[in-house]
Design a protein around this motif. Structure first.
Motif, PDB file in Angstrom:
ATOM      1  N   ARG A  29       0.741  -1.301   0.082  1.00  0.00           N
ATOM      2  CA  ARG A  29      -0.069   0.045  -0.083  1.00  0.00           C
ATOM      3  C   ARG A  29       0.891   1.172  -0.058  1.00  0.00           C
ATOM      4  O   ARG A  29       0.613   2.073  -0.781  1.00  0.00           O
ATOM      5  CB  ARG A  29      -0.935  -0.030   1.102  1.00  0.00           C
ATOM      6  N   ARG A  33       2.461   1.601  -3.621  1.00  0.00           N
ATOM      7  CA  ARG A  33       0.966   2.190  -3.820  1.00  0.00           C
ATOM      8  C   ARG A  33       0.310   1.512  -4.979  1.00  0.00           C
ATOM      9  O   ARG A  33      -0.292   1.948  -5.852  1.00  0.00           O
ATOM     10  CB  ARG A  33       1.325   3.788  -4.488  1.00  0.00           C
ATOM     11  N   THR A  35      -2.498  -0.929  -6.749  1.00  0.00           N
ATOM     12  CA  THR A  35      -3.764  -1.009  -6.787  1.00  0.00           C
ATOM     13  C   THR A  35      -4.274  -2.200  -7.697  1.00  0.00           C
ATOM     14  O   THR A  35      -3.283  -2.692  -8.514  1.00  0.00           O
ATOM     15  CB  THR A  35      -4.503   0.126  -7.457  1.00  0.00           C
TER      16      THR A  35
END
Ligand code: SAM
Length: 237
Positions: A29, A33, A35
């Protein structure tokens, strides 16, 4: 974490992965970062490396679908490192650095100037050592865990282990003040011995040289253990 290192426990079925530990989830996360939909670099502990598609990321778990697993890990360094046990924090950092540099055999050795209390440190627990090795592998993009052994007596090491280790390796003792400089860019299998923070005592150096090791130095500057090991490995290989 330049590689998401997957253990056999992370594999759910053929081609799928579930990661649940807080450290890797936080890293995915906060640093990546990541997704869902991202293709990330993964490696199977002890196996190949490749890409996996992140399909779900929550506070509890990350799910991946393995994409390609067709790259071998980088080649190991041809070295067995014998390291006089340093203080616990230095040990943690040194294990991480040498793992990232490709060392696969590590012996932690007792010598006269190693504090006896260091052998009681929690950093020597198998799970703690494993953690530092994993950090080194993730940093360097490698999947092959080093083998770490503890040798708690100098004399037993000298008499029982060293002769075998020197059978098919060139023994090099790093010790300030030795007449010869550390060799450069060698290809031969090597046993590299690095002293404790207070250095090897003269008797230990004499015994190692008598057993067939060569002494060598890294110049006039006396380096901390973690710096010396990194400089030695870079220069040797
Ligand atoms: N006062 C100690 C001595 O003179 O041996 C210093 C020990 S040093 C902090 C820890 C270890 O790193 C040494 O035992 C040696 O193996 C390695 N080392 C550090 N600097 C070195 C250098 N300039 N040459 C060779 N080895 C070095």
């Amino acid at each position: 974490m330049n590689l998401i290192l997957l253990s056999p426990h992370d594999l759910t079925d053929d081609g799928h992965v579930c990661v649940t530990d807080p450290r890797r989830l936080a890293h995915l996360r906060e640093v990546h970062r990541a997704t869902p939909g991202d293709l990330l670099t993964v490696g199977i502990q002890g196996g190949p490396m490749g890409k996996a598609l992140l399909t779900e990321l929550s506070a509890e778990r990350a799910l991946f679908k393995l994409d390609t697993l067709d790259q071998p890990p980088p080649p190991p360094l041809p070295v067995h490192l014998v390291l006089a046990l340093p203080r616990p924090r230095m040990l943690a950092r040194t294990l991480e650095h040498v793992t990232a540099l490709g060392v696969k055999e590590i012996t932690l050795l007792h010598t006269k100037r190693v504090e006896k209390s260091y052998w009681q440190s929690p950093e020597l627990r198998a799970d703690k050592i494993h953690q530092h090795l994993v950090l080194g592998l993730e940093q360097a993009r490698d999947t092959q865990l080093p083998n770490v052994t503890l040798s708690k007596g100098f004399r037993p090491f000298l008499e029982q282990q060293l002769p075998h280790l020197l059978n098919d390796r060139r023994g090099l003792v790093a010790h300030p003040g030795m007449p010869n400089a550390c060799p450069r860019d060698i290809k031969t299998p090597t046993l590299l011995l690095v002293g404790p923070e207070g250095g090897f005592i003269d008797w230990e150096v004499e015994q190692l040289l008598t057993a067939g090791c060569e002494g060598m130095h890294l110049g006039l500057r006396i380096l901390r253990v973690e710096t010396a090991v990194t400089a030695l490995l870079s220069r040797l290989f």
